[in-house]
Write a protein that holds these residues in place. Structure first.
Motif, PDB file in Angstrom:
ATOM      1  N   VAL A  20      -3.905  34.666  21.474  1.00 15.74           N
ATOM      2  CA  VAL A  20      -4.157  34.601  20.038  1.00 15.74           C
ATOM      3  C   VAL A  20      -4.000  33.409  19.685  1.00 15.74           C
ATOM      4  O   VAL A  20      -3.033  32.698  20.285  1.00 15.74           O
ATOM      5  CB  VAL A  20      -3.458  35.787  19.090  1.00 15.74           C
ATOM      6  N   THR A  21      -4.460  32.871  18.375  1.00 19.10           N
ATOM      7  CA  THR A  21      -4.226  31.613  17.827  1.00 19.10           C
ATOM      8  C   THR A  21      -2.637  31.638  17.125  1.00 19.10           C
ATOM      9  O   THR A  21      -2.497  32.444  16.318  1.00 19.10           O
ATOM     10  CB  THR A  21      -5.224  31.311  17.075  1.00 19.10           C
ATOM     11  N   VAL A  22      -1.950  30.647  17.487  1.00 22.88           N
ATOM     12  CA  VAL A  22      -0.648  30.574  16.996  1.00 22.88           C
ATOM     13  C   VAL A  22      -0.393  29.437  16.066  1.00 22.88           C
ATOM     14  O   VAL A  22       0.814  28.990  15.612  1.00 22.88           O
ATOM     15  CB  VAL A  22       0.577  30.673  18.000  1.00 22.88           C
ATOM     16  N   GLY A  23      -1.503  28.496  15.809  1.00 22.20           N
ATOM     17  CA  GLY A  23      -1.107  27.493  15.023  1.00 22.20           C
ATOM     18  C   GLY A  23      -0.408  26.414  15.997  1.00 22.20           C
ATOM     19  O   GLY A  23      -0.444  25.992  16.927  1.00 22.20           O
ATOM     20  N   PHE A  24       0.383  25.799  14.952  1.00 27.37           N
ATOM     21  CA  PHE A  24       1.197  24.421  15.428  1.00 27.37           C
ATOM     22  C   PHE A  24       2.554  25.133  16.039  1.00 27.37           C
ATOM     23  O   PHE A  24       3.445  24.242  16.056  1.00 27.37           O
ATOM     24  CB  PHE A  24       1.558  23.647  14.199  1.00 27.37           C
ATOM     25  N   ASP A  25       2.817  26.615  16.496  1.00 27.31           N
ATOM     26  CA  ASP A  25       4.129  26.883  16.698  1.00 27.31           C
ATOM     27  C   ASP A  25       4.430  26.278  18.042  1.00 27.31           C
ATOM     28  O   ASP A  25       5.689  26.183  18.358  1.00 27.31           O
ATOM     29  CB  ASP A  25       3.867  28.496  17.004  1.00 27.31           C
ATOM     30  N   ASN A  26       3.392  26.016  19.112  1.00 26.85           N
ATOM     31  CA  ASN A  26       3.855  25.138  20.478  1.00 26.85           C
ATOM     32  C   ASN A  26       4.446  23.980  19.934  1.00 26.85           C
ATOM     33  O   ASN A  26       5.528  23.591  20.861  1.00 26.85           O
ATOM     34  CB  ASN A  26       2.698  25.241  21.245  1.00 26.85           C
ATOM     35  N   PHE A  27       3.970  23.290  19.247  1.00 27.46           N
ATOM     36  CA  PHE A  27       4.350  21.663  18.588  1.00 27.46           C
ATOM     37  C   PHE A  27       5.904  21.859  18.173  1.00 27.46           C
ATOM     38  O   PHE A  27       6.764  21.258  18.418  1.00 27.46           O
ATOM     39  CB  PHE A  27       3.438  21.037  17.846  1.00 27.46           C
ATOM     40  N   GLN A  28       5.948  23.233  17.419  1.00 20.96           N
ATOM     41  CA  GLN A  28       7.031  23.495  16.687  1.00 20.96           C
ATOM     42  C   GLN A  28       8.242  23.663  17.648  1.00 20.96           C
ATOM     43  O   GLN A  28       9.459  23.300  17.587  1.00 20.96           O
ATOM     44  CB  GLN A  28       7.037  24.361  15.606  1.00 20.96           C
TER      45      GLN A  28
ATOM     46  N   ALA B 212      -3.548  24.672  23.394  1.00 17.42           N
ATOM     47  CA  ALA B 212      -2.252  24.209  22.724  1.00 17.42           C
ATOM     48  C   ALA B 212      -2.088  24.841  21.491  1.00 17.42           C
ATOM     49  O   ALA B 212      -1.068  24.800  20.841  1.00 17.42           O
ATOM     50  CB  ALA B 212      -2.524  22.615  22.309  1.00 17.42           C
ATOM     51  N   PHE B 213      -3.182  25.566  20.965  1.00 18.88           N
ATOM     52  CA  PHE B 213      -2.989  26.248  19.495  1.00 18.88           C
ATOM     53  C   PHE B 213      -3.075  27.831  19.847  1.00 18.88           C
ATOM     54  O   PHE B 213      -3.392  28.414  18.947  1.00 18.88           O
ATOM     55  CB  PHE B 213      -4.035  25.787  18.624  1.00 18.88           C
ATOM     56  N   THR B 214      -2.534  28.072  21.148  1.00 16.19           N
ATOM     57  CA  THR B 214      -2.800  29.570  21.641  1.00 16.19           C
ATOM     58  C   THR B 214      -1.310  29.948  22.152  1.00 16.19           C
ATOM     59  O   THR B 214      -0.957  29.021  22.613  1.00 16.19           O
ATOM     60  CB  THR B 214      -3.828  29.902  22.313  1.00 16.19           C
ATOM     61  N   ASN B 215      -1.197  31.196  22.359  1.00 16.04           N
ATOM     62  CA  ASN B 215      -0.016  31.570  23.035  1.00 16.04           C
ATOM     63  C   ASN B 215      -0.489  32.033  24.661  1.00 16.04           C
ATOM     64  O   ASN B 215       0.192  32.653  25.029  1.00 16.04           O
ATOM     65  CB  ASN B 215       0.714  32.945  22.775  1.00 16.04           C
TER      66      ASN B 215
END
Length: 537
Positions: free
Chosen positions: A282-290, A110-113
């Motif tokens: 790569v790790t994208v942080g909370f971008d998916n939730f956003q 969930a925190f990756t692309n």
């Protein structure tokens, strides 16, 4: 007492003779220990194979977890102090593998692309870019070629001016002695290799794909290119127009001079903003939730899907519970004749597989040749599954038909468990039927059925089967989101994940899965806490 019948008396300090157990072999080991040893040998062999496989693909988390689980299993089953764990460990391992690990890995994704175009490492993205930019060298000759095989290894044998050379994807071309060629100069015999018959290339699709995608390096220098074939008879030299600079982390197109730099988003990006199609994880942080709440093409449909999910789960529980309770009260009356036979008929929908029932209803609700329109609406052209609100009504109706027998059984059992003295006392006090139901029957039923209602809500919140088999989430919302009016969150996640085809976005799908998990968990926790008050009745 005679000598023959005398009973031996144990003297002080005298130890009894040890008894020889028939369950032990001559070396003193029990057969149970031998069986345990064999079972643990199999488990260790399987564990070591998993560890080696994880090491080969550099899956360090799986490798570490496998080592820990294997060591714990050996310690538990070869010591006498961990007796309770001998029975608990299998269940704990399954809990860890199928629940905790799955949930943890979903959280990580969930925190990756991770998704289409971002499914591997940076080096794999580089290799893909180099391969995608390959072109045949303009002055390359066509070499007579044969496909060769050594076990599972596939390679090429080419005839270069009378000299036969053989190579594989991992080994560059090298000359071999003792090879034979036919009149067309194609290698027919290569020592140490088996010539793959041309017929196999036409009948075996997997082999054909392997041959077409195979690249055999010409030499140890990658700049010299590689041999490729399109039809399995001739080969030519192909070179990539991309140049990889590992120090600068750039890919340069030698034909146009465009430089693509590695970015933090997991893509190779040029100065003008163009990107190469293949990236890396790569790790994208909370971008998916956003994205789920800010992406204009996704946020609107997802909001509608979320509202419908709650409405679908709540209405399904209320209607199926209400209908099941109604039938249970009717056929719990002693005056009804043939109750057993009628009860059997009412629970038949519950006995059928849900996906088969959904497919059956899908055919009956077809607007052109479905029996619902023909028999009940005089052949009217009602588009039950093509209209937004009619499709939702159809899903609620079919799910009611599938789920009310469950509540019919539950409520029947709960009604039969009620105290007859309580109901008789209420009648003596003058309580009517409605007052008895509202003040006594329903509250007592809720004590036993409320937890089941919460579980039913959680199940229907993720009831993928009925949605996918009946409407596949349609009719679709206008736009390119791919979501539809009858999609619930779980079917929307399925579509976003790309499992059914199209562009996959596992990162966003995993983020939405975490959100669904949190929502269901919070609602269940609050509901279970409220049901404790019913126990005070």
């Amino acid at each position: 007492m005679s000598k023959d019948t005398a009973v031996a008396v144990k003297q002080p300090g005298q130890h009894p003779e040890p008894r020889v157990s028939h369950a032990r072999n001559v070396r003193g080991m029990g057969w149970g220990f031998v069986v345990k040893l064999l079972v643990m040998a199999v488990i260790n062999a399987l564990g070591i194979s998993i560890i080696m496989s994880a090491f080969n693909v550099e899956a360090w988390v799986i490798l570490g977890a496998s080592v820990v689980l294997l060591v714990v299993a050996d310690v538990v089953y070869f010591t006498k102090r961990a007796m309770p764990l001998k029975y608990m460990l299998p269940g704990l391992v399954f809990l860890f593998v199928f629940q905790i690990f799955t949930l943890g890995y979903t959280g990580y994704v969930a925190f990756t692309n991770y998704g289409t175009g971002h499914a591997g490492s940076e080096q794999q993205a580089v290799d893909a870019a180099l391969i995608q930019a390959e072109h045949r060298v303009p002055d390359s000759v066509s070499y007579p070629l044969a496909v060769v095989r050594d076990g599972d290894t596939i390679g090429f044998a080419i005839n270069d001016d009378g000299f036969v050379e053989v190579g594989t994807a991992d080994e560059p071309l090298a000359p071999v002695n003792g090879a034979a060629v036919d009149a067309n100069e194609t290698p027919t015999e290569v020592p140490g290799w088996e010539i793959v018959p041309r017929g196999d290339l036409f009948t075996d699709q997997d082999l054909q794909n392997t041959v077409v995608n195979l690249r055999v390096p010409v030499s140890d220098d990658a700049e010299d290119g590689s041999i490729r074939t399109r039809e399995g008879q001739t080969g030519a030299i192909y070179k990539s127009t991309m140049d990889w600079n590992p120090e600068a982390q750039t890919l340069t197109d030698t034909e146009t001079g465009t430089v693509y730099e590695a970015s933090a988003s997991g893509n190779f990006v040029a100065e003008d903003g163009t990107m190469l199609p293949t990236g890396w994880v790569v790790t994208v942080g909370f971008d998916n939730f956003q994205r789920a709440v800010t992406d204009t093409a996704l946020a609107g449909p997802l909001l509608k899907v979320t509202l419908w999910t709650f409405a679908f789960a709540i209405l399904t529980v209320l209607t199926s519970f209400g209908l099941g309770l109604l039938f249970a009260m009717i056929y719990n009356d002693q005056r009804v004749k043939g109750r057993r036979f009628i009860r059997t008929l009412f629970i038949l929908p519950y006995a059928f597989p849900a996906f088969m029932s959904a497919l059956l209803w899908r055919g009956m609700l077809n607007k052109e040749f479905g029996v619902i329109n023909d028999l009940f609406f005089f052949g009217a052209d009602i588009n039950w599954l093509g209209d937004e609100w009619l499709a939702r009504f159809a899903i609620l109706w079919v799910n009611l038909w599938l789920s009310y027998p469950y509540w019919f059984l539950v409520c029947t059992g709960a009604l039969q468990a009620l105290s007859g003295e309580t109901m008789e006392a209420a009648k003596i006090d003058g309580a009517g039927r409605w007052r008895q139901f509202r003040s006594i029957t329903l509250p007592l039923l809720m004590v036993s059925t409320a937890p089941l209602a919460i579980a039913s809500f959680a199940f229907n919140f993720n009831n993928f089967t009925i949605i996918y088999m009946l409407t596949e989430g349609g009719p679709a919302f206008p736009g390119t989101s791919g979501l539809g009016a009858t999609d619930i969150l779980i079917s929307a996640i399925y579509k976003i994940s790309g499992v059914s085809g199209g562009v996959a976005d596992y990162g966003l799908a995993s983020a939405l899965s975490i959100i669904v998990f949190v929502i269901v968990g919070i609602i269940s926790a609050v509901a279970f806490r409220q049901t404790r008050k019913l126990e005070e009745i």
